[in-house]
Design an enzyme around this catalytic site. Structure first.
Site, short mmCIF file in Angstrom:
data_model
loop_
_atom_site.label_atom_id
_atom_site.label_comp_id
_atom_site.label_asym_id
_atom_site.label_seq_id
_atom_site.Cartn_x
_atom_site.Cartn_y
_atom_site.Cartn_z
CB THR A 433 -0.90 0.04 1.25
OG1 THR A 433 -0.15 -0.35 2.39
CG2 THR A 433 -2.10 -0.86 1.12
CG ASP A 473 -6.72 -7.87 1.12
OD1 ASP A 473 -5.70 -8.56 1.22
OD2 ASP A 473 -6.70 -6.62 1.17
CB SER A 498 -8.89 -2.95 4.05
OG SER A 498 -7.73 -2.16 4.18
CB SER A 499 -5.28 -3.82 8.12
OG SER A 499 -5.68 -5.11 8.50
#
EC number: 2.3.2.2
Length: 625
Positions: A433, A473, A498-499
């Site tokens: 990311t 994911d 997501s994180s």
């Protein structure tokens, strides 16, 4: 004001420039040479390859505006927008489109993003969801089997096949944010990236190392092979000038036609065709033109929770980042963390104390346990009580805090019990990311985390940009062994968990109301993002260190496993024999000193304006005026 100024340095240190108006957080040449000499990391355990550490970076002070991105070229382009009177929303478009060229391994228009935006005029905080979605034809076995008849895995693997590609969301999200908060003309904001694609740019050391690491998979796709590799299949080297005429054409079309030019028409045709490509035996995906045309970015209710004398605002589901960060910080509010501040404070954030690392890691284990069990796309899987409030109730978090033994690690935490549940827990690895932090001259602010998932996404390149592999994911299995559906299983139109944790922090007034914006922060890093953001927030809010020290500080923390991370790339960490590591070992932690690959940025309000810091583990800088 926004120009990058190079200053001679020795070793891997950095120096200030001569004046605040140049606004550079250290020497760019040093940043690149240090990154190139990094030891790397295990791609199977790290979100992206680790590329070293720039020691002794100093904070950047600005008066009116500031921006930090993961690459100096992107930061400079976004800074010029702010200099010319643009808003934070305007700067995001420039930053993202340039990052798609100079850091394609991490983000781009073929991926998705989450955005926290503060409008100073209305004092409103908004959460924008630009997460990718699964195709309408996707089933629970979409990532597991080729089809109901051919029950073999997608080839050459789920990630490199067309099955991993979700409907890209970042452009629709940026268009919505620009409609709500932009000031400059949409079409003009694409010109810096168009010019860069036409005129060329040098491959940075970090990008070059990423290409080399992924060369075998990039070679599977004819377009990505031609762009990133030499004819003999070896990686293009750092310093090589890349031109991208296909990307120039794509961005020009979007500049003229808006996001519709991406989601319909010839670009959409090309995305569908690339997803269905079977070159080198790749299993095709089932993305359709209707999937693209029907994509919608969503505006969601931010997760805003108190922490001591501040309010912390983050992303709700389908990102688990905001909830997990708020959970960990809420648990930590039950402890006096100030007494566990790092020792031997220096420009690199000092040496964390074992007691501080222990408490924070235990709080994160408890937060991850709830995150793993309860959080998924809220449009498909409701949270306990229907909102984040149940998981973030102060009384509940105090009960969670009471589970922490000050002298012994719990190893693995149990999730909270909110009665019978319909879905089972699941954990999935997350990877590459990038992050952008912006404050403009009007007081608006943006924190945006953006991604194509793993490095170079699915390796499918179309019209000059890479397509994501975000669907990996999701849980590959649709159900637990007992048959209970997994919360994060694939479903048509669903957004994978997501994180990502873009975060805005506000002062709290004495009457309990929200005060002024105090901090803008966030990081890349896959599922470890939560740990990176928590340690930075604690550094600024509890330990009163400046933003550069907070992001430079040792990366430490834990997911819900016995392993506690303690970043060995840091100059203040002496490997497995480090005294802090030894203390943590004695407390029952299984300490990993593997290099970490955070890409944090943090901008903090000061009496004179703003102070910013960029992560020494990547190539980013802070610029402003």
């Amino acid at each position: 004001m926004c120009a990058l100024v190079l200053v001679p340095v020795t070793a891997c240190g950095t120096q200030d420039t001569e004046s605040a108006s140049s606004c550079v957080a250290g020497d760019i040449g040093a940043a690149q040479s240090t990154a190139a000499s990094g030891t790397g990391g295990d791609i199977s355990t790290n979100p992206e390859i680790a590329t070293g550490y720039r020691s002794d970076m100093t904070p950047v002070d600005t008066r009116d505006y500031a921006v930090s991105t993961a690459n100096p070229i992107s930061t400079e382009a976004a800074c010029e927008v702010l200099r010319d009177g643009g808003t934070a929303a305007d700067a995001l478009i420039v930053a993202q489109t340039v990052l798609g060229l100079v850091e394609p391994q991490s983000s781009g228009i073929g991926g998705g993003a989450f955005l926290m935006y503060y409008d100073a005029g209305s004092r409103e905080v908004q959460a924008y969801d630009g997460r990718e979605t699964a195709p309408a034809s996707a089933t629970g076995d979409y990532l597991r089997y080729i089809d109901d008849v051919d029950r073999t895995p997608p080839q050459p693997d789920a990630r490199s096949s067309g099955r991993s590609i979700g409907v890209p969301g970042v452009l629709r999200m940026l268009e919505q944010a620009h409609t709500d908060h932009g000031k400059q003309d949409w079409s003009e904001l694409f010109q810096p990236a168009v010019a860069l694609a036409d005129n060329g740019f040098e491959i940075s050391p970090r990008m070059a190392q990423s290409i080399a690491d992924s060369a075998p998979k990039l070679a599977l796709d004819p377009a990505s092979k031609d762009y990133f590799l030499l004819p003999d299949g070896t990686a293009r080297a750092a310093g090589t000038v890349l031109n991208n005429p296909a990307m120039s054409k794509t961005l020009s079309a979007i500049a003229d036609g808006g996001a519709d030019a991406f989601y319909t028409g010839t670009i959409a045709d090309a995305i569908v065709e690339a997803t269905a490509d079977t070159t080198a035996g790749r299993t095709p995906g089932q993305l359709t033109l209707d999937d693209l045309a029907g994509y919608e970015a969503k505006t969601r209710t931010p997760v805003c929770t108190p922490y001591r004398d501040h309010d912390i605002c983050g992303m709700p589901g389908p990102s688990s980042g905001g909830i997990a960060v708020a959970s960990a910080m809420g648990i930590l509010s039950n402890f006096d963390l100030a007494q566990y501040a790092p020792t031997d404070m220096d420009a690199n954030g000092g040496r964390p104390t074992a007691e501080g690392v222990h408490l924070i890691s235990e709080a994160e284990r408890l937060a991850y346990a709830d995150r793993d069990f309860y959080v998924a796309d809220p449009d498909f899987v409701p949270l306990p009580g229907g909102t984040p409030d149940t998981l973030l109730n102060p009384d509940y978090l105090a009960e969670r805090a009471a589970l922490i033994d000050p002298g012994r690690s719990m190893g693995t935490a149990q999730h909270g019990d909110f009665g019978p549940v319909e879905f089972a827990s699941s954990t999935e690895p997350e990877h590459g990311t990038s992050h952008i932090s912006v404050v403009d001259r009007y007081g608006n602010a943006a924190s945006m985390t953006t991604t194509v998932e793993s490095a170079f996404g699915s390796f499918h390149m179309v019209d000059g940009f890479l397509l994501n592999n975000q669907l990996t994911d999701f849980s590959a299995e649709p159900a637990a062994p007992d048959g209970t559906p997994l919360a994060n299983r694939v479903e048509p139109g669903k957004r994978p968990r997501s994180s990502m944790a873009p975060t805005l922090v506000f002062d709290r007034n004495t009457d309990g109301s929200r005060g002024d914006l105090a901090v803008v922060t966030g990081s890349p890093g896959g599922s470890v993002i939560i740990q990176f953001v928590v340690k930075t927030l604690v550094g600024i809010l509890d330990w009163d260190i400046n933003p550069q020290q907070a992001v430079s500080m040792v990366d430490f923390g834990a997911a819900n496993s016995p392993t506690t991370n303690y970043g060995g790339e840091h100059p203040n960490v002496d490997g497995p024999d480090d005294p802090v590591v030894k203390q943590l070992d004695a407390m029952g932690h299984q300490v990993s000193v593997a290099d970490q690959s955070s890409g944090l940025s943090a901008v903090q309000r000061t009496d004179g304006g703003w102070t910013g810091g960029a992560d020494p583990r990547r190539e980013g800088v802070v610029l402003g005026n």
